[in-house]
Design a protein around this motif. Structure first.
Motif, mmCIF file in Angstrom:
data_model
loop_
_atom_site.group_PDB
_atom_site.id
_atom_site.type_symbol
_atom_site.label_atom_id
_atom_site.label_comp_id
_atom_site.label_asym_id
_atom_site.label_seq_id
_atom_site.Cartn_x
_atom_site.Cartn_y
_atom_site.Cartn_z
ATOM 1 N N PHE A 67 -6.840 -15.672 34.194
ATOM 2 C CA PHE A 67 -7.821 -15.643 33.116
ATOM 3 C C PHE A 67 -9.114 -16.281 33.600
ATOM 4 O O PHE A 67 -9.117 -17.411 34.077
ATOM 5 C CB PHE A 67 -7.284 -16.369 31.882
ATOM 6 C CG PHE A 67 -6.076 -15.702 31.294
ATOM 7 C CD1 PHE A 67 -6.210 -14.716 30.345
ATOM 8 C CD2 PHE A 67 -4.808 -16.029 31.741
ATOM 9 C CE1 PHE A 67 -5.101 -14.070 29.828
ATOM 10 C CE2 PHE A 67 -3.692 -15.391 31.235
ATOM 11 C CZ PHE A 67 -3.840 -14.405 30.272
ATOM 12 N N ILE A 68 -10.208 -15.530 33.462
ATOM 13 C CA ILE A 68 -11.517 -15.989 33.900
ATOM 14 C C ILE A 68 -12.485 -15.888 32.726
ATOM 15 O O ILE A 68 -12.612 -14.822 32.097
ATOM 16 C CB ILE A 68 -12.027 -15.138 35.077
ATOM 17 C CG1 ILE A 68 -11.037 -15.175 36.241
ATOM 18 C CG2 ILE A 68 -13.411 -15.614 35.532
ATOM 19 C CD1 ILE A 68 -11.370 -14.202 37.346
ATOM 20 N N ASP A 69 -13.154 -17.011 32.408
ATOM 21 C CA ASP A 69 -14.192 -17.040 31.360
ATOM 22 C C ASP A 69 -13.676 -16.503 30.029
ATOM 23 O O ASP A 69 -14.353 -15.730 29.343
ATOM 24 C CB ASP A 69 -15.422 -16.238 31.807
ATOM 25 C CG ASP A 69 -16.059 -16.810 33.061
ATOM 26 O OD1 ASP A 69 -15.932 -18.022 33.294
ATOM 27 O OD2 ASP A 69 -16.670 -16.034 33.825
ATOM 28 N N CYS A 70 -12.484 -16.901 29.654
ATOM 29 C CA CYS A 70 -11.881 -16.467 28.385
ATOM 30 C C CYS A 70 -11.907 -17.590 27.355
ATOM 31 O O CYS A 70 -11.995 -18.769 27.701
ATOM 32 C CB CYS A 70 -10.446 -16.000 28.620
ATOM 33 S SG CYS A 70 -10.306 -14.507 29.640
ATOM 34 N N VAL A 71 -11.804 -17.208 26.095
ATOM 35 C CA VAL A 71 -11.785 -18.153 24.973
ATOM 36 C C VAL A 71 -10.467 -17.978 24.235
ATOM 37 O O VAL A 71 -10.034 -16.850 23.965
ATOM 38 C CB VAL A 71 -12.971 -17.902 24.014
ATOM 39 C CG1 VAL A 71 -12.876 -18.822 22.797
ATOM 40 C CG2 VAL A 71 -14.295 -18.106 24.742
#
Length: 561
Positions: free
Chosen positions: A335-339
Motif C-alpha cells: 500500500f502506497i499513499d493510501c488512507v
C-alpha cells in the motif's frame, strides 16, 4: 491514424467501409449497423427491428456475417424482456457485434422474466469475440445484469475481447449479480455503474484445484461505481493483470452474522498474480446489530498492490477492518499513499483496525509507505527503506492498580462509569484488578482514545478467584468510560483500573529486532540499556521491566515511512 470510413445507407442498414480489426489484426472488416426502435413497424419508421433480440437474429441470418463488425444501434425507449424466450444473448457465432444505445438514461433494457440475465455473452469457437455493450441501462428482476460464460461445446474457447462502457447495470432482484463472469480474457469495463441489491455487484468465478485454475486474464475496471449486497466485488482465480482504477467499490449490509466486503480477492491462480487497485475507494458498511466482520479490502491468499486509495469500513456492531488478510507464504500486500478509515457505533467493539497485519507467528507480508492510518494490529513492514523513529517518554509514573479508577463498587446490574476517572500519565497499557471473590470470570470494558485521538476500546477479562487481576494489551492515551459487570449474588465486589509497565509506541513494528536501542535516565544522565525489553509487536508496546516513578525512556526503532 485509422483510415476514413465512408458511410453508405441502404434503407435502415448503414454500411461503413472499411476499417481494420480493433485487435490489431491486419484483416480488414466492414462495419454494418442494424437500427432498433420501439416503434418499429409504424408507418414512416425506418428501423430494422423492434427488439434487440430480433436485431441479433437479423445479423446471424446474414451469410458470412462473421466477416463484418456489426453495431446494433438502440434508439431511445424501454425494451422489456418478459419471457425467457426473448432473452438477449450474444452467443455462439455472434462475435463482432456491439450493442450501442444513444445514452444510458434513455435506452433501457428492462428484464422482468425470472432468472433471465439482462445480456448474456457466450463464447463459441472463435479466437476473439469482439463484443461491446455501450450507452445502455440494463435492469433485471432476478437475473444477472450481464453474464459472461464459456460455451459448452468441446471446441469452444474462453470469451475474449469484451468491452462494457458507459452503462448502468442494476440487478435488482434475488441473487442477481451486476456482472457475473465465469471465465474471460481481455475484459474492459469503463465508466459504468454496476449494482446489485441482493448479491455481489461484480463476481468472478473461482477455478478448481489448489492453486486454483486460472479463469480470468487481463481485466480492467476504470471509472466505475460498483456496489453489492455484502460484497461489492468478488475476484477469484485470475492471471495478472487485473486492475481496478479510479473506481468506487462498496459492499453494504446488513449481513446477519455474515461478513461484508468492499473488495474480496480470493483463490488466486498463483501468489505472483497481483490485484492492482489504483486511485480508488473500497467501502464496506454493515448496519446489522449482530453482523459479522466488515472489511474494506480482504485477500485470501493473493497479492495486492494499491496506490492512492481510500479504504473505509463502518459498522453498527461488527468488527471493522480497512484491510485484512490471512497468513500465507509468497504473497505481498503493498500500500502506497493510501488512507484508511474505520469506525463502529458500538463502543464495546474492540476489533476496529485500519490495518490488520499478520500476527508475529505468521508469514509477514503487509507492506506500507506514505499511508494515513492510526489503528493497527500485527506486523506492519516498511515498503522500501524503513524510517528510524525516536520516541521519548518522560517522567513516567510507576504502574499502579488504581491509577485510572480507585474502585467501582459493583451493583445488581452492569454500570457505565464516566466519573472518578484519571487519564494515564502517558501512552500505556492498562490493567483491571478485582477486590473480592468471583466464582466465574467477568469482562471489564475500557473505552478511550489512542495516541492519535481515535476512539478505541478493550475488553479485559478477569479470571475467577479471590482478588484476581488481568493486564490489557492495547495502549491508551485517555480513558472516557469504564463498563463493569453486575455483582455476583451475595458478593461484595469492587473493580479497580490501573496501569501496567507496558508503554505504547507511536508507530508500528515488523519484529522485535526493529528496536535498535533504548535508554533510561539514571539521575540526570541518559544511559543506554543492555537489558532485554519485552516487545509486543502486534500492539507495538515495550515493557522495560519495572518502572519507578519519575523514570524517563527513549526508544529508537525502525518503522514505516
Amino acid at each position: 491514424m485509422k483510415p476514413f470510413a465512408a458511410l453508405v445507407c441502404f434503407s435502415g442498414v448503414a454500411l461503413f467501409v472499411p476499417t481494420h480489426s480493433p485487435q490489431g489484426s491486419t484483416e480488414t472488416k466492414w462495419q454494418r449497423t442494424i437500427l432498433v426502435d420501439p416503434d418499429h413497424g409504424v408507418s414512416g419508421n425506418i428501423s430494422d427491428a423492434g427488439t434487440i433480440k430480433d436485431a441479433i437474429e437479423i445479423i446471424l441470418d446474414e451469410p458470412s456475417h462473421e466477416q463484418f463488425h456489426w453495431t446494433v444501434l438502440v434508439n431511445p425507449g424501454e425494451y422489456t424482456v418478459s419471457d425467457s424466450g426473448d432473452a438477449i444473448e450474444l452467443g455462439g457465432t455472434a462475435e463482432n457485434i456491439s450493442i450501442v444505445g444513444v445514452n444510458p438514461e434513455s435506452c433501457i433494457i428492462n428484464v422482468t422474466a425470472s432468472g433471465v440475465p439482462g445480456i448474456k455473452i457466450t463464447s463459441g469457437t472463435e479466437d476473439v469475440r469482439n463484443n461491446a455493450i455501450r450507452n445502455l441501462t440494463v435492469k433485471t428482476a432476478s437475473g444477472h445484469g450481464i453474464e459472461i460464460v464459456k460455451g459448452s461445446g468441446q471446441n469452444d474457447k474462453t470469451p475474449k475481447g469484451i468491452k462494457i462502457e458507459n452503462c448502468i447495470i442494476r440487478a435488482d432482484g434475488a441473487n442477481g449479480r451486476g456482472i457475473e463472469v465465469h471465465t474471460v480474457e481481455d475484459l474492459f469495463v469503463l465508466q459504468s455503474e454496476v449494482r446489485s441489491d441482493d448479491a455481489e455487484g461484480v463476481h468472478f468465478e473461482s477455478g478448481q484445484g489448489s492453486p486454483a485454475q486460472s479463469l480470468h486474464k487481463n481485466v480492467l475496471f476504470e471509472g466505475c461505481t460498483i456496489s453489492g449486497k455484502d460484497i461489492g466485488a468478488e475476484i477469484q482465480s485470475f492471471t495478472s493483470p487485473f486492475v481496478i482504477r479510479n473506481c468506487t467499490v462498496e459492499g453494504r449490509g446488513p449481513s446477519i452474522g455474515g461478513t461484508v466486503f468492499g473488495i474480496r480477492y480470493d483463490k488466486p491462480s498463483s501468489p505472483q498474480d497481483v490485484l492492482e487497485v489504483i486511485a480508488s475507494r473500497a467501502i464496506a458498511v454493515n448496519e446489522a446489530t449482530n453482523g459479522g466482520e466488515t472489511i474494506a479490502l480482504f485477500r485470501d491468499p493473493g497479492s495486492v498492490r494499491s496506490v492512492g486509495c481510500t479504504f473505509e469500513a463502518r459498522t453498527a456492531k461488527a468488527p471493522a477492518y480497512g484491510i485484512k488478510g490471512g497468513n500465507y507464504d509468497d504473497v505481498r500486500f503493498e500500500f502506497i499513499d493510501c488512507v484508511f478509515m474505520t469506525s463502529c457505533d458500538d463502543e464495546k467493539q474492540p476489533e476496529v483496525f485500519d490495518i490488520w497485519g499478520e500476527v508475529t507467528t505468521g508469514d509477514k507480508d503487509m507492506f506500507v509507505r506514505g499511508c494515513d492510518f492510526s489503528k493497527w494490529f500485527g506486523v506492519i513492514q516498511a515498503l522500501g527503506p524503513p524510517r528510524t523513529q525516536v520516541d521519548r517518554i518522560l517522567n513516567v509514573n510507576a504502574a499502579s492498580d488504581t491509577a485510572i479508577h480507585s474502585g467501582i463498587q459493583l451493583s445488581g446490574s452492569e454500570q457505565e462509569v464516566t466519573t472518578g476517572i484519571t487519564n494515564p500519565d502517558t501512552y500505556r497499557a492498562l490493567k483491571v484488578v478485582g477486590v473480592g471473590t468471583w466464582s466465574g470470570g467477568v469482562d471489564v470494558w475500557i473505552i478511550g482514545t489512542n495516541l492519535a485521538g481515535d476512539s478505541i476500546s478493550e475488553r479485559i477479562s478477569l479470571p475467577c478467584g479471590t482478588n484476581p487481576s488481568a493486564e490489557g494489551k492495547k495502549p491508551f492515551r485517555t480513558v472516557t468510560k469504564i463498563i463493569v459487570p453486575a455483582a455476583e449474588l451475595g458478593q461484595n465486589q469492587t473493580i479497580q483500573v490501573g496501569t501496567t509497565d507496558k508503554l505504547g509506541l507511536s508507530s508500528p513494528l515488523s519484529s522485535s529486532s526493529d528496536v535498535l536501542q533504548w535508554s533510561k535516565v539514571s539521575g540526570s544522565v541518559w544511559q543506554i540499556q543492555t537489558s532485554t525489553l519485552t516487545v509486543d509487536v502486534n500492539h507495538a508496546t515495550l515493557k522495560p521491566g519495572s518502572i519507578a516513578s519519575g523514570d524517563s525512556f527513549e526508544f529508537v526503532y525502525r518503522t514505516v515511512r
